[in-house]
Design a protein around this motif. Structure first.
Motif, PDB file in Angstrom:
ATOM      1  N   VAL A 180      -5.745   0.466  -5.148  1.00 54.15           N
ATOM      2  CA  VAL A 180      -5.683  -0.742  -4.327  1.00 54.15           C
ATOM      3  C   VAL A 180      -7.058  -1.071  -3.756  1.00 54.15           C
ATOM      4  CG1 VAL A 180      -4.761  -1.686  -2.172  1.00 54.15           C
ATOM      5  CG2 VAL A 180      -3.236  -0.516  -3.774  1.00 54.15           C
ATOM      6  N   GLU A 181      -7.796  -0.055  -3.328  1.00 54.99           N
ATOM      7  CA  GLU A 181      -9.131  -0.299  -2.781  1.00 54.99           C
ATOM      8  C   GLU A 181     -10.069  -0.923  -3.814  1.00 54.99           C
ATOM      9  OE1 GLU A 181     -11.072   2.477  -0.055  1.00 54.99           O
ATOM     10  OE2 GLU A 181      -9.327   3.788  -0.302  1.00 54.99           O
ATOM     11  N   VAL A 217       2.262  -1.952   4.640  1.00 53.10           N
ATOM     12  CA  VAL A 217       2.515  -0.512   4.671  1.00 53.10           C
ATOM     13  C   VAL A 217       3.864  -0.259   5.336  1.00 53.10           C
ATOM     14  CG1 VAL A 217       1.268  -0.249   6.859  1.00 53.10           C
ATOM     15  CG2 VAL A 217       1.588   1.735   5.375  1.00 53.10           C
ATOM     16  N   LEU A 226      -6.546   3.005   4.492  1.00 54.07           N
ATOM     17  CA  LEU A 226      -6.212   1.827   5.293  1.00 54.07           C
ATOM     18  C   LEU A 226      -7.347   1.444   6.223  1.00 54.07           C
ATOM     19  CD1 LEU A 226      -2.451   2.349   6.278  1.00 54.07           C
ATOM     20  CD2 LEU A 226      -3.399   0.763   4.608  1.00 54.07           C
ATOM     21  N   TRP A 255       0.852  -1.194   0.000  1.00 50.64           N
ATOM     22  CA  TRP A 255       0.000   0.000   0.000  1.00 50.64           C
ATOM     23  C   TRP A 255       0.885   1.240   0.000  1.00 50.64           C
ATOM     24  CZ3 TRP A 255      -0.666   4.423   2.791  1.00 50.64           C
ATOM     25  CH2 TRP A 255      -1.844   5.135   2.591  1.00 50.64           C
ATOM     26  N   VAL A 309      -2.530  -6.115   2.590  1.00 52.79           N
ATOM     27  CA  VAL A 309      -1.603  -5.091   2.130  1.00 52.79           C
ATOM     28  C   VAL A 309      -0.505  -4.926   3.171  1.00 52.79           C
ATOM     29  CG1 VAL A 309      -3.362  -3.840   0.808  1.00 52.79           C
ATOM     30  CG2 VAL A 309      -2.880  -3.162   3.175  1.00 52.79           C
ATOM     31  N   ALA A 354      -3.377   4.334  -3.482  1.00 51.21           N
ATOM     32  CA  ALA A 354      -4.353   3.923  -2.468  1.00 51.21           C
ATOM     33  C   ALA A 354      -5.731   3.674  -3.066  1.00 51.21           C
ATOM     34  CB  ALA A 354      -4.433   4.980  -1.369  1.00 51.21           C
TER      35      ALA A 354
END
Length: 439
Positions: free
Chosen positions: A18-19, A29, A43, A10, A27, A15
């Motif tokens: 990715v969602e 971070v 997140l 991530w 993910v 972002a």
């Protein structure tokens, strides 16, 4: 071992993508890039959907001569708890040297550097890992790193080093197959031999990433597509054991979401090919290393072992960032490549944490920073480095253009004091407008 599935690193830049990506189970971070009290909304939304989030640390320096700093361990533990993570990960690397053990100034690499595979280094690493394990609320997994240079006089192969580390500490492993490829190109190390020596039952998950080759040196950039040799190593690993999780890393030069999804599909196919190879072979089809019969009782490393490691690492880091002579036995060409890579990364990260500097200095930013980096090693974090760079320029009467010099002075004054000056954010606001127009 907890099953994770398929994941992606991530990053704020991707972002939203990715969602929206299908088939993302988890993910990772960068731990130092998130604040436990102010987690990014993206997140939080992923967590609400049941996506696992794992913090990946880059600054502990567990392979360094010093014991890990309590504040850094506390920060990593806080992030694990805030994210509800099942484990945390870090690297088998050193990132700083000097200080009390050598009675010399502390130097920061700003990057992950390889530890020597010696008994001294292994003894120190094992104790540092046990200290970290005691401080963390969840299990710890450690990543093998990519390296541009080798240490002379090493006593263990990578597989032997990792296997004994696991046997003595019970730590889990994060195996980066891209780093195995990097070390194959740069150091002539056989990826299959390293995999065969690993205690595969200790693998927590696997990293996959891209890079590029230049003048016979492989650069682990995390900014290029995953090459076929890296996928082949992943297939080999998957033929030996079923990895609990596999994650795609991308840190720069982000492609369109559909390209990232194609890379994820290639990664899944590589794992599937490995499992098919295992099922088609005789016997169980998996080659498992041995992690021993439990965690061994560790005798602490001697003070002399830490001192010897400290002297060696300080000499190496000083040659890379302060221009001192390259220690005997090291490849001078490769050390030069590493030194340039460290300076380039410094310039890139400072430009990210202080983008106003690139606006104020314009096209002259990079050359000016690299000139500065040649004479000023980094002794603190990147934000401190940005301030020191600006102060260095101002002391030298630069930039030559009076308006730019005035802007730089205002920027420095606004950040160098204990609190921002009233109205001191004018330069930052103006710079943000320029950056928005660039986007």
């Amino acid at each position: 071992m907890r099953r994770l599935g398929t994941g992606i690193g991530w990053r704020p830049e991707i972002a939203d993508a990715v969602e929206r990506m299908p088939g993302i189970d988890w993910v990772e971070v960068v731990a130092e890039n998130v604040c436990p009290g102010h987690l990014p909304e993206s997140l939080l939304r992923l967590r609400e959907r049941g996506v696992t989030v794992i913090p990946h640390g880059v600054s502990l320096g567990l392979g360094g001569a010093d014991r890990p700093e309590e504040a850094r361990l506390t920060a990593l533990a806080e992030r694990a708890e805030a994210l509800g993570s099942p484990l945390v990960t870090e690297h088998i690397a050193f990132v700083r040297a000097g200080g009390a053990l050598t009675a010399s100034p502390r130097l920061e690499a700003g990057h992950l550097l390889p530890v020597p595979r010696t008994r001294d280094a292994l003894d120190v690493l094992c104790e540092n890992v046990r200290i970290a394990q005691d401080a963390l609320p969840v299990p710890l997994a450690l990543e093998n790193i990519a390296a541009l240079f080798s240490w002379p006089g090493e006593e263990l192969t990578e597989g032997q080093f990792l296997s004994e580390l696991v046997e003595r500490t019970g730590v889990r492993l994060l195996i980066d197959v891209a780093n195995l490829h990097t070390n194959h190109v740069n150091r002539g190390e056989d990826p299959a031999g390293a995999l065969a020596a690993l205690p595969v039952e200790a693998i927590a998950y696997v990293h996959v990433a891209g890079g590029f080759e230049r003048d016979g040196v492989w650069h682990d950039s995390h900014a290029h597509p995953v090459p076929r040799p890296v996928l082949d190593i992943l297939t080999d690993l998957a033929s030996r054991t079923e990895p609990p999780g596999v994650l795609l890393e991308r840190d720069e030069n982000f492609p369109e979401p559909d390209e990232l999804e194609r890379e994820l599909a290639m990664i899944r196919d590589a794992v599937t090919a490995g499992r098919a190879r295992a099922e088609g072979s005789t016997g169980t089809g998996a080659v498992a290393g041995s992690a021993g019969g439990g965690v061994a009782v560790l005798a602490p490393p001697t003070v002399r072992a830490r001192e010897r490691l400290a002297v060696a690492q300080t000499a190496v880091l000083s040659s890379l960032v302060a221009g001192t002579p390259v220690p005997e036995g090291f490849d001078r060409v490769r050390m030069g490549v590493q030194a340039r890579a460290l300076a380039s990364k410094r310039a890139d990260v400072v430009a990210k944490v202080a983008p106003e500097l690139t606006v104020i200095l314009g096209d002259g930013y990079r050359a000016a920073f690299l000139d500065y980096a040649r004479v000023r090693p980094m002794t603190g974090g990147y934000r401190r480095d940005a301030l020191d760079f600006a102060g260095h320029l101002l002391t030298a009467g630069r930039p030559e253009e009076p308006g730019s010099r005035r802007q730089l002075r205002e920027w420095w004054l606004d950040r160098a004091g204990p609190a921002p000056r009233p109205g001191g954010g004018r330069v930052a606001r103006a710079a943000r407008k320029v950056l928005l127009r660039r986007a």
